[in-house]
Design a protein around this motif. Structure first.
Motif, PDB file in Angstrom:
ATOM      1  N   GLN A  53     -49.352 -53.753  11.504  1.00 28.35           N
ATOM      2  CA  GLN A  53     -48.699 -53.872  12.808  1.00 28.35           C
ATOM      3  C   GLN A  53     -47.591 -52.833  12.994  1.00 28.35           C
ATOM      4  O   GLN A  53     -46.908 -52.840  14.008  1.00 28.35           O
ATOM      5  N   GLY A  54     -47.417 -51.948  12.009  1.00 31.88           N
ATOM      6  CA  GLY A  54     -46.415 -50.893  12.127  1.00 31.88           C
ATOM      7  C   GLY A  54     -45.011 -51.312  11.747  1.00 31.88           C
ATOM      8  O   GLY A  54     -44.043 -50.604  12.004  1.00 31.88           O
ATOM      9  N   ASN A  55     -44.890 -52.468  11.124  1.00 29.01           N
ATOM     10  CA  ASN A  55     -43.590 -52.941  10.667  1.00 29.01           C
ATOM     11  C   ASN A  55     -43.269 -52.296   9.321  1.00 29.01           C
ATOM     12  O   ASN A  55     -44.119 -51.653   8.719  1.00 29.01           O
ATOM     13  N   LEU A  56     -42.046 -52.487   8.870  1.00 27.37           N
ATOM     14  CA  LEU A  56     -41.616 -51.854   7.624  1.00 27.37           C
ATOM     15  C   LEU A  56     -41.046 -52.904   6.674  1.00 27.37           C
ATOM     16  O   LEU A  56     -40.233 -53.732   7.085  1.00 27.37           O
ATOM     17  N   ILE A  57     -41.478 -52.848   5.433  1.00 28.10           N
ATOM     18  CA  ILE A  57     -40.882 -53.664   4.377  1.00 28.10           C
ATOM     19  C   ILE A  57     -40.470 -52.707   3.272  1.00 28.10           C
ATOM     20  O   ILE A  57     -41.302 -51.990   2.712  1.00 28.10           O
ATOM     21  N   ILE A  66     -38.073 -56.334  -8.479  1.00 26.95           N
ATOM     22  CA  ILE A  66     -37.560 -56.315  -7.112  1.00 26.95           C
ATOM     23  C   ILE A  66     -36.250 -57.091  -7.078  1.00 26.95           C
ATOM     24  O   ILE A  66     -36.195 -58.259  -7.472  1.00 26.95           O
ATOM     25  N   ILE A  67     -35.199 -56.434  -6.583  1.00 28.10           N
ATOM     26  CA  ILE A  67     -33.871 -57.062  -6.528  1.00 28.10           C
ATOM     27  C   ILE A  67     -33.305 -57.100  -5.111  1.00 28.10           C
ATOM     28  O   ILE A  67     -32.274 -57.711  -4.861  1.00 28.10           O
ATOM     29  N   GLY A  68     -34.007 -56.430  -4.184  1.00 24.74           N
ATOM     30  CA  GLY A  68     -33.566 -56.412  -2.795  1.00 24.74           C
ATOM     31  C   GLY A  68     -34.742 -56.115  -1.893  1.00 24.74           C
ATOM     32  O   GLY A  68     -35.729 -55.499  -2.318  1.00 24.74           O
ATOM     33  N   ASP A  69     -34.647 -56.592  -0.647  1.00 24.70           N
ATOM     34  CA  ASP A  69     -35.708 -56.294   0.311  1.00 24.70           C
ATOM     35  C   ASP A  69     -35.134 -56.191   1.710  1.00 24.70           C
ATOM     36  O   ASP A  69     -34.067 -56.736   2.004  1.00 24.70           O
ATOM     37  N   LEU A  70     -35.847 -55.463   2.546  1.00 23.13           N
ATOM     38  CA  LEU A  70     -35.497 -55.332   3.951  1.00 23.13           C
ATOM     39  C   LEU A  70     -36.791 -55.394   4.742  1.00 23.13           C
ATOM     40  O   LEU A  70     -37.735 -54.659   4.451  1.00 23.13           O
ATOM     41  N   LEU A  71     -36.837 -56.285   5.715  1.00 21.02           N
ATOM     42  CA  LEU A  71     -37.979 -56.439   6.601  1.00 21.02           C
ATOM     43  C   LEU A  71     -37.561 -55.998   7.990  1.00 21.02           C
ATOM     44  O   LEU A  71     -36.515 -56.420   8.485  1.00 21.02           O
ATOM     45  N   PHE A  72     -38.352 -55.135   8.611  1.00 25.46           N
ATOM     46  CA  PHE A  72     -38.112 -54.697   9.984  1.00 25.46           C
ATOM     47  C   PHE A  72     -39.374 -54.959  10.789  1.00 25.46           C
ATOM     48  O   PHE A  72     -40.437 -54.430  10.465  1.00 25.46           O
ATOM     49  N   ILE A  99     -26.607 -51.646  -2.768  1.00 25.29           N
ATOM     50  CA  ILE A  99     -28.059 -51.756  -2.590  1.00 25.29           C
ATOM     51  C   ILE A  99     -28.410 -52.094  -1.145  1.00 25.29           C
ATOM     52  O   ILE A  99     -29.327 -51.501  -0.564  1.00 25.29           O
ATOM     53  N   GLY A 100     -27.679 -53.012  -0.546  1.00 31.45           N
ATOM     54  CA  GLY A 100     -27.903 -53.344   0.859  1.00 31.45           C
ATOM     55  C   GLY A 100     -27.699 -52.127   1.747  1.00 31.45           C
ATOM     56  O   GLY A 100     -28.485 -51.870   2.664  1.00 31.45           O
ATOM     57  N   ARG A 101     -26.670 -51.358   1.454  1.00 31.66           N
ATOM     58  CA  ARG A 101     -26.392 -50.131   2.225  1.00 31.66           C
ATOM     59  C   ARG A 101     -27.551 -49.139   2.069  1.00 31.66           C
ATOM     60  O   ARG A 101     -27.976 -48.524   3.042  1.00 31.66           O
ATOM     61  N   GLN A 102     -28.052 -48.987   0.858  1.00 35.89           N
ATOM     62  CA  GLN A 102     -29.183 -48.069   0.630  1.00 35.89           C
ATOM     63  C   GLN A 102     -30.409 -48.505   1.422  1.00 35.89           C
ATOM     64  O   GLN A 102     -31.108 -47.672   2.006  1.00 35.89           O
ATOM     65  N   LEU A 103     -30.677 -49.796   1.424  1.00 38.08           N
ATOM     66  CA  LEU A 103     -31.816 -50.319   2.184  1.00 38.08           C
ATOM     67  C   LEU A 103     -31.626 -50.052   3.680  1.00 38.08           C
ATOM     68  O   LEU A 103     -32.550 -49.589   4.359  1.00 38.08           O
ATOM     69  N   LEU A 104     -30.424 -50.326   4.195  1.00 34.72           N
ATOM     70  CA  LEU A 104     -30.150 -50.094   5.616  1.00 34.72           C
ATOM     71  C   LEU A 104     -30.243 -48.616   5.970  1.00 34.72           C
ATOM     72  O   LEU A 104     -30.810 -48.252   7.004  1.00 34.72           O
ATOM     73  N   GLN A 105     -29.688 -47.769   5.126  1.00 33.60           N
ATOM     74  CA  GLN A 105     -29.748 -46.331   5.400  1.00 33.60           C
ATOM     75  C   GLN A 105     -31.191 -45.820   5.372  1.00 33.60           C
ATOM     76  O   GLN A 105     -31.570 -44.970   6.181  1.00 33.60           O
ATOM     77  N   SER A 106     -31.998 -46.356   4.479  1.00 32.56           N
ATOM     78  CA  SER A 106     -33.418 -45.982   4.437  1.00 32.56           C
ATOM     79  C   SER A 106     -34.128 -46.419   5.711  1.00 32.56           C
ATOM     80  O   SER A 106     -34.950 -45.676   6.258  1.00 32.56           O
ATOM     81  N   LEU A 107     -33.808 -47.613   6.196  1.00 29.66           N
ATOM     82  CA  LEU A 107     -34.379 -48.085   7.459  1.00 29.66           C
ATOM     83  C   LEU A 107     -33.970 -47.165   8.607  1.00 29.66           C
ATOM     84  O   LEU A 107     -34.799 -46.781   9.427  1.00 29.66           O
ATOM     85  N   ILE A 108     -32.694 -46.824   8.676  1.00 29.75           N
ATOM     86  CA  ILE A 108     -32.196 -45.986   9.770  1.00 29.75           C
ATOM     87  C   ILE A 108     -32.896 -44.630   9.771  1.00 29.75           C
ATOM     88  O   ILE A 108     -33.338 -44.149  10.824  1.00 29.75           O
ATOM     89  N   ILE A 109     -33.045 -44.027   8.617  1.00 25.95           N
ATOM     90  CA  ILE A 109     -33.750 -42.737   8.517  1.00 25.95           C
ATOM     91  C   ILE A 109     -35.190 -42.887   8.992  1.00 25.95           C
ATOM     92  O   ILE A 109     -35.692 -42.089   9.777  1.00 25.95           O
ATOM     93  N   TRP A 110     -35.864 -43.923   8.523  1.00 28.27           N
ATOM     94  CA  TRP A 110     -37.254 -44.170   8.924  1.00 28.27           C
ATOM     95  C   TRP A 110     -37.340 -44.393  10.431  1.00 28.27           C
ATOM     96  O   TRP A 110     -38.187 -43.808  11.105  1.00 28.27           O
ATOM     97  N   ALA A 111     -36.453 -45.244  10.964  1.00 31.56           N
ATOM     98  CA  ALA A 111     -36.499 -45.587  12.395  1.00 31.56           C
ATOM     99  C   ALA A 111     -36.249 -44.366  13.271  1.00 31.56           C
ATOM    100  O   ALA A 111     -36.874 -44.211  14.324  1.00 31.56           O
ATOM    101  N   LYS A 112     -35.346 -43.494  12.839  1.00 29.80           N
ATOM    102  CA  LYS A 112     -35.079 -42.269  13.611  1.00 29.80           C
ATOM    103  C   LYS A 112     -36.309 -41.362  13.650  1.00 29.80           C
ATOM    104  O   LYS A 112     -36.472 -40.576  14.573  1.00 29.80           O
ATOM    105  N   GLY A 113     -37.179 -41.495  12.668  1.00 33.06           N
ATOM    106  CA  GLY A 113     -38.422 -40.733  12.642  1.00 33.06           C
ATOM    107  C   GLY A 113     -39.531 -41.340  13.489  1.00 33.06           C
ATOM    108  O   GLY A 113     -40.583 -40.737  13.671  1.00 33.06           O
ATOM    109  N   GLN A 114     -39.300 -42.530  13.997  1.00 33.15           N
ATOM    110  CA  GLN A 114     -40.256 -43.207  14.873  1.00 33.15           C
ATOM    111  C   GLN A 114     -39.792 -42.968  16.313  1.00 33.15           C
ATOM    112  O   GLN A 114     -38.755 -43.461  16.710  1.00 33.15           O
ATOM    113  N   LYS A 115     -40.530 -42.219  17.082  1.00 30.31           N
ATOM    114  CA  LYS A 115     -40.099 -41.848  18.432  1.00 30.31           C
ATOM    115  C   LYS A 115     -39.800 -43.056  19.319  1.00 30.31           C
ATOM    116  O   LYS A 115     -38.922 -42.992  20.172  1.00 30.31           O
ATOM    117  N   SER A 116     -40.491 -44.148  19.104  1.00 26.37           N
ATOM    118  CA  SER A 116     -40.349 -45.291  20.020  1.00 26.37           C
ATOM    119  C   SER A 116     -39.157 -46.197  19.702  1.00 26.37           C
ATOM    120  O   SER A 116     -38.727 -46.955  20.560  1.00 26.37           O
TER     121      SER A 116
END
Length: 169
Positions: A53-57, A66-72, A99-116
């Motif tokens: 569905q184009g979501n990100l985990i 696994i010690i942390g997770d982020l679902l978008f 670790i939470g900051r790293q997960l959030l920053q990874s999400l932000i980088i990924w999301a900025k690469g998604q035009k929508s």
């Protein structure tokens, strides 16, 4: 060394173990440990469906565990497809280590690469000051509150805080 990466279906067993560890030691989750029921097969299927569905985990791994997770989860309608909701979980003994900051920053980088995707949203329970502080540090702002949305016990309520981050175009 902690590694952040996208989850794979074969991580299902490790994800279940991680989620149980988070739920066991957190006051600030909507789901309780007793409510979380998932088999390895159903978790694997869920991961595959989320990805289709184009979501990100994202997961944070330490020595293969696994010690942390982020679902978008992206908005599913035409009018909210520019948004998505995130949920973040880090095991208690690893909190406060970035670790939470790293997960959030990874999400932000990924999301900025998604035009929508233009807006990241989340909900956090009032009183979860470390999480609220982290979200503010990476740029999230409070948008509003759902009063007494969470009931911990009879007569003990907390607000659910809505926060968001608009991505630069």
């Amino acid at each position: 060394m902690v590694q952040i990466r996208k989850i794979k279906p074969e991580d299902a067993k490790g994800l279940i173990k991680h989620i149980k560890a988070v739920l066991e030691n957190s006051t600030f989750t909507l789901t309780t440990l007793e409510e979380f029921q998932s088999s390895e097969d159903s978790q694997r299927q869920w991961i595959e469906n989320m990805q289709k569905q184009g979501n990100l985990i994202l997961i944070a791994e330490n020595e293969g565990e696994i010690i942390g997770d982020l679902l978008f989860i992206r908005g599913q309608k035409k009018r909210n497809a520019h948004t998505g909701e995130l949920a973040l979980g880090v095991q208690e003994q690893y909190r406060g280590k970035g670790i939470g900051r790293q997960l959030l920053q990874s999400l932000i980088i990924w999301a900025k690469g998604q035009k929508s995707i233009k807006k990241l949203c989340l909900q956090v329970i009032e009183g979860n000051d470390p999480a609220i502080g982290l979200y503010k540090k990476v740029g999230f702002q409070e948008e509003g509150r759902l009063k007494n949305q969470v009931m911990f016990s009879k007569g003990k309520y907390a607000d659910m805080i809505n926060m968001s981050l608009f991505l630069d175009s």
